[in-house]
Design an enzyme around this catalytic site. Sequence first.
Site: not given
Ligand code: PMP
Length: 410
Positions: A124, A365
Amino acid sequence: ASRPSQLNRKDDFPILSRPVKGRRLVYLDNGATTQKPLSVIQAESQYYEQSNANIHRGVHWLSQHSTDLYEQGRESVRRLLNAARAEEIVFTRGTTEAINLVAYSWGWANLKEGDEILVTGMEHHSNIVPWQLLCERTGAHLRVVPVTDSGELDLDEYRALLNTRTRLVGIVHVSNALGTVNPVTEMTRLAHDAGALVLIDGAQAVAHQVVDVQAIGCDFYVFSGHKLYGPTGMGALYARYDVLNDMPPWQGGGDMIHTVSFERSTYADVPQRFEAGTPNIAGVVAMDAAIRYVEDVGLDVIAAYEHDLLQRATEQLLALPGIRLIGTANDKAGILSFVVDGIHPHDLGTILDTEGVAIRAGHHCAMPLMTRFGIPGTARASLALYNTEDDVVALAAALRKAQKLFGTGQ
Ligand code: PMP
């Protein structure tokens, strides 16, 4: 683990009984965020009704009570991850903030020119960009473990990339864009053999399987409360005590100090050193309720149930013409990413929405991963413990409808 064909948990989640566009809500966007059970919603409002006071510095009863609830929340996170000590848990705003904390605190203190940070090709953005920023400022280099056609990590390449310059390896436990469950225990062992620390992004793991940071052996593990049936703006960092204890503060302010003078300040012990300012106390209390909720259902039961549901969903999707799954790893959890011939993922998402079926469309993302597969994005259905066979049937029916509308999938 037992394999219940139904968990029958929909009634615990008030929002799931509200119609959307005149239809039953089929919520399959759990990878983005999960819905909240009534117990979590009530825990947050009860905190404000019955327990609200600032923590850690009050002499009065209510402050002590609020502090107790806050520290109980820390103990619940410790239990969830099977960390050895509660002091290894730092509350953050979520996964993103937890990774940034490590990058700024540990990274600034330990990285130098020529060092390497190794991440995987399925991270991500939140497990890429903080390291990029760190590399830009320290002269370290970012290296990337390639992803195979089935959406798994190339472990031979991983072994080859590890070397004496590797200082930290960042690995997503479960890919939010593919559903791949990565072999984090083996990868951690290999990283440690090379002398590197390991950070695991558990954002898509903690709600879907039992996680044991001691068994994995990782140095850092991060997650977000809102993907675990808990509140937004809450998450946690687990860091091995010795590592955390050596890390300098990253944000300064109240609560994180021992003494302050204009000449010099000294800092509190861990974890307080990393919790500057008044934290999201109500969020901690609500996240605690969420942890108790999944513990009550049983994470092993949830894992087995969602695994079966994923298999049925996969079969239903593959029975449709013109659908290609992105991510076909053997070990997958709760996520179906796909492209449909002749229909852009965003159009698909919009048509499904008119049927009350909520999915996500786009790059999730994980733009470098989309580039790897030569696509701009995918449609993604992601499961949670309240999803049922009916939801999967509704998804397949809505997909069929979209194909008819576009005159594709003949
Ligand atoms: N890592 C992964 C694998 C995710 O799926 C996400 C959220 N889509 C995030 C990080 C980021 O999480 P957050 O936006 O809650 O900080």
